[in-house]
Write a protein that holds these residues in place. Structure first.
Motif, mmCIF file in Angstrom:
data_model
loop_
_atom_site.group_PDB
_atom_site.id
_atom_site.type_symbol
_atom_site.label_atom_id
_atom_site.label_comp_id
_atom_site.label_asym_id
_atom_site.label_seq_id
_atom_site.Cartn_x
_atom_site.Cartn_y
_atom_site.Cartn_z
ATOM 1 N N ALA A 137 21.859 -6.733 -29.856
ATOM 2 C CA ALA A 137 22.005 -6.897 -28.405
ATOM 3 C C ALA A 137 21.379 -5.723 -27.672
ATOM 4 O O ALA A 137 20.668 -5.904 -26.667
ATOM 5 N N ARG A 138 21.616 -4.521 -28.162
ATOM 6 C CA ARG A 138 21.020 -3.344 -27.526
ATOM 7 C C ARG A 138 19.500 -3.404 -27.573
ATOM 8 O O ARG A 138 18.819 -3.050 -26.604
ATOM 9 N N ALA A 139 18.960 -3.858 -28.702
ATOM 10 C CA ALA A 139 17.505 -3.946 -28.825
ATOM 11 C C ALA A 139 16.922 -4.927 -27.816
ATOM 12 O O ALA A 139 15.889 -4.649 -27.174
ATOM 13 N N LEU A 140 17.569 -6.073 -27.659
ATOM 14 C CA LEU A 140 17.086 -7.070 -26.710
ATOM 15 C C LEU A 140 17.158 -6.553 -25.275
ATOM 16 O O LEU A 140 16.214 -6.706 -24.496
ATOM 17 N N LEU A 141 18.290 -5.953 -24.922
ATOM 18 C CA LEU A 141 18.458 -5.452 -23.561
ATOM 19 C C LEU A 141 17.501 -4.295 -23.278
ATOM 20 O O LEU A 141 16.937 -4.205 -22.178
ATOM 21 N N THR A 142 17.311 -3.431 -24.255
ATOM 22 C CA THR A 142 16.397 -2.306 -24.072
ATOM 23 C C THR A 142 14.962 -2.792 -23.906
ATOM 24 O O THR A 142 14.224 -2.321 -23.027
ATOM 25 N N ALA A 143 14.563 -3.755 -24.735
ATOM 26 C CA ALA A 143 13.212 -4.304 -24.618
ATOM 27 C C ALA A 143 13.018 -4.984 -23.270
ATOM 28 O O ALA A 143 11.952 -4.852 -22.638
ATOM 29 N N PHE A 144 14.036 -5.709 -22.818
ATOM 30 C CA PHE A 144 13.958 -6.360 -21.512
ATOM 31 C C PHE A 144 13.798 -5.316 -20.411
ATOM 32 O O PHE A 144 12.965 -5.485 -19.503
ATOM 33 N N ALA A 145 14.590 -4.244 -20.491
ATOM 34 C CA ALA A 145 14.501 -3.186 -19.482
ATOM 35 C C ALA A 145 13.106 -2.580 -19.440
ATOM 36 O O ALA A 145 12.552 -2.326 -18.355
ATOM 37 N N GLU A 146 12.507 -2.364 -20.592
ATOM 38 C CA GLU A 146 11.156 -1.814 -20.626
ATOM 39 C C GLU A 146 10.139 -2.820 -20.088
ATOM 40 O O GLU A 146 9.172 -2.445 -19.401
ATOM 41 N N GLU A 147 10.362 -4.083 -20.360
ATOM 42 C CA GLU A 147 9.426 -5.119 -19.930
ATOM 43 C C GLU A 147 9.402 -5.284 -18.413
ATOM 44 O O GLU A 147 8.342 -5.552 -17.825
ATOM 45 N N VAL A 148 10.553 -5.141 -17.767
ATOM 46 C CA VAL A 148 10.622 -5.391 -16.323
ATOM 47 C C VAL A 148 10.702 -4.098 -15.505
ATOM 48 O O VAL A 148 10.869 -4.149 -14.287
ATOM 49 N N ALA A 149 10.584 -2.961 -16.165
ATOM 50 C CA ALA A 149 10.648 -1.683 -15.453
ATOM 51 C C ALA A 149 9.584 -1.626 -14.359
ATOM 52 O O ALA A 149 8.451 -2.086 -14.543
ATOM 53 N N ASP A 150 9.975 -1.088 -13.220
ATOM 54 C CA ASP A 150 9.062 -0.854 -12.091
ATOM 55 C C ASP A 150 8.500 -2.133 -11.474
ATOM 56 O O ASP A 150 7.479 -2.089 -10.774
ATOM 57 N N THR A 151 9.169 -3.280 -11.723
ATOM 58 C CA THR A 151 8.683 -4.519 -11.121
ATOM 59 C C THR A 151 9.476 -4.920 -9.874
ATOM 60 O O THR A 151 9.019 -5.772 -9.113
ATOM 61 N N GLY A 152 10.665 -4.330 -9.660
ATOM 62 C CA GLY A 152 11.443 -4.667 -8.486
ATOM 63 C C GLY A 152 12.917 -4.821 -8.794
ATOM 64 O O GLY A 152 13.379 -4.521 -9.907
ATOM 65 N N PRO A 153 13.694 -5.306 -7.829
ATOM 66 C CA PRO A 153 15.144 -5.392 -7.980
ATOM 67 C C PRO A 153 15.570 -6.418 -9.032
ATOM 68 O O PRO A 153 14.909 -7.432 -9.247
ATOM 69 N N VAL A 154 16.706 -6.122 -9.663
ATOM 70 C CA VAL A 154 17.250 -6.930 -10.747
ATOM 71 C C VAL A 154 18.717 -7.237 -10.447
ATOM 72 O O VAL A 154 19.411 -6.420 -9.843
ATOM 73 N N ALA A 155 19.184 -8.412 -10.856
ATOM 74 C CA ALA A 155 20.596 -8.756 -10.722
ATOM 75 C C ALA A 155 21.112 -9.329 -12.029
ATOM 76 O O ALA A 155 20.399 -10.081 -12.704
ATOM 77 N N GLU A 156 22.340 -8.940 -12.378
ATOM 78 C CA GLU A 156 23.029 -9.586 -13.492
ATOM 79 C C GLU A 156 24.093 -10.512 -12.922
ATOM 80 O O GLU A 156 24.983 -10.065 -12.186
ATOM 81 N N PHE A 157 24.029 -11.783 -13.273
ATOM 82 C CA PHE A 157 25.032 -12.759 -12.866
ATOM 83 C C PHE A 157 26.078 -12.890 -13.964
ATOM 84 O O PHE A 157 25.752 -13.111 -15.122
ATOM 85 N N GLY A 158 27.346 -12.759 -13.570
ATOM 86 C CA GLY A 158 28.424 -12.746 -14.550
ATOM 87 C C GLY A 158 28.552 -11.368 -15.168
ATOM 88 O O GLY A 158 28.662 -11.228 -16.377
ATOM 89 N N SER A 159 28.542 -10.350 -14.325
ATOM 90 C CA SER A 159 28.498 -8.968 -14.800
ATOM 91 C C SER A 159 29.822 -8.459 -15.342
ATOM 92 O O SER A 159 29.867 -7.397 -15.968
ATOM 93 N N GLY A 160 30.920 -9.180 -15.106
ATOM 94 C CA GLY A 160 32.202 -8.809 -15.678
ATOM 95 C C GLY A 160 32.588 -7.381 -15.354
ATOM 96 O O GLY A 160 32.439 -6.921 -14.217
ATOM 97 N N PRO A 161 33.067 -6.610 -16.341
ATOM 98 C CA PRO A 161 33.483 -5.230 -16.077
ATOM 99 C C PRO A 161 32.325 -4.262 -15.922
ATOM 100 O O PRO A 161 32.544 -3.066 -15.729
ATOM 101 N N GLY A 162 31.089 -4.752 -15.994
ATOM 102 C CA GLY A 162 29.934 -3.948 -15.620
ATOM 103 C C GLY A 162 29.218 -3.217 -16.733
ATOM 104 O O GLY A 162 28.231 -2.514 -16.476
ATOM 105 N N ASP A 163 29.639 -3.395 -17.973
ATOM 106 C CA ASP A 163 29.062 -2.604 -19.055
ATOM 107 C C ASP A 163 27.586 -2.912 -19.303
ATOM 108 O O ASP A 163 26.775 -2.006 -19.510
ATOM 109 N N THR A 164 27.224 -4.198 -19.294
ATOM 110 C CA THR A 164 25.825 -4.555 -19.518
ATOM 111 C C THR A 164 24.959 -4.118 -18.346
ATOM 112 O O THR A 164 23.847 -3.609 -18.529
ATOM 113 N N THR A 165 25.464 -4.297 -17.141
ATOM 114 C CA THR A 165 24.740 -3.831 -15.959
ATOM 115 C C THR A 165 24.493 -2.335 -16.047
ATOM 116 O O THR A 165 23.384 -1.853 -15.773
#
Length: 214
Positions: A35-63
């Motif tokens: 999970a960390r690898a996927l999220l980290t790769a996603f963060a690198e892929e969309v870095a510097d492209t603009g605002p991001v939102a997490e839907f269903g963010s729960g207690p906020g850990d993934t955000t």
């Protein structure tokens, strides 16, 4: 089941179990390198492209994890209790109440959307509408990351952490979700699947990353 009833039941369920849920799953990312690898790769892929939102963010850990990797991200959750926990745990990140069925966001206002194990609460009849809303709020070329338990069944939990609840968890077939994304106007970029291999898991896990078509 009407839209209002499943939203009301989901909101009430998570409001009831919010503190216990947050404590129980506090280390889930730390325990799952995939999970960390996927999220980290996603963060690198969309870095510097603009605002991001997490839907269903729960207690906020993934955000918070994605924010720590440089994304200008906000969290949106149906449960006021979850939003309150997230705001207290991560005061430097914006968290708001809201529903992925009708997000209060302008057309094309986001560069990326994350739905990490939250689409699982959306009934099949409502799912195309939610994917359509993700498409609407993303700008052309915007990225979407979905994480979910893989399967075909619906699991109803009537009790959680000692509280009475009525939460439905929809296991999602990756082929069906990929096809639904394509119908909604997305191109599938990455597909990830693995067997249940972490402590406490009973189902395979899956993720899809897609791009909003022009």
């Amino acid at each position: 089941m009407s839209e209002s009833s499943f939203l009301d039941r989901t909101r009430a369920g998570y409001d009831s179990i919010a503190p216990a849920y947050a404590a129980h799953f506090a280390d889930v990312l730390h325990a799952d390198p995939w999970a960390r690898a996927l999220l980290t790769a996603f963060a690198e892929e969309v870095a510097d492209t603009g605002p991001v939102a997490e839907f269903g963010s729960g207690p906020g850990d993934t955000t918070a994890y994605l924010a720590a990797h440089g994304l200008p991200i906000r969290g949106i959750d149906l449960s006021p209790a979850m939003v309150d926990l997230a705001r207290r745990a991560y005061p430097d990140i914006r968290f708001d109440e809201g529903s992925m069925t009708e997000p209060d966001l302008a057309d094309g206002s986001l560069a990326a959307v994350v739905s990490w194990y939250s689409l699982i609460h959306i009934p099949p009849a409502e799912r195309p509408g939610v994917l359509g809303e993700f498409h609407r709020v993303l700008r052309p070329g915007g990225r979407l990351l979905l994480g979910f338990q893989a399967g075909n069944e619906v699991v109803r939990h009537n009790e959680g952490f000692g509280r009475q609840i009525a939460l439905d968890f929809h296991r999602l077939a990756p082929d069906e979700i990929a096809a639904a994304l394509e119908t909604a106007g997305f191109t599938i970029d990455i597909r990830f699947e693995r067997r249940a291999m972490r402590p406490g898991e009973s189902t395979p896990q899956a993720a899809l990353m897609a791009t909003r078509s022009s």
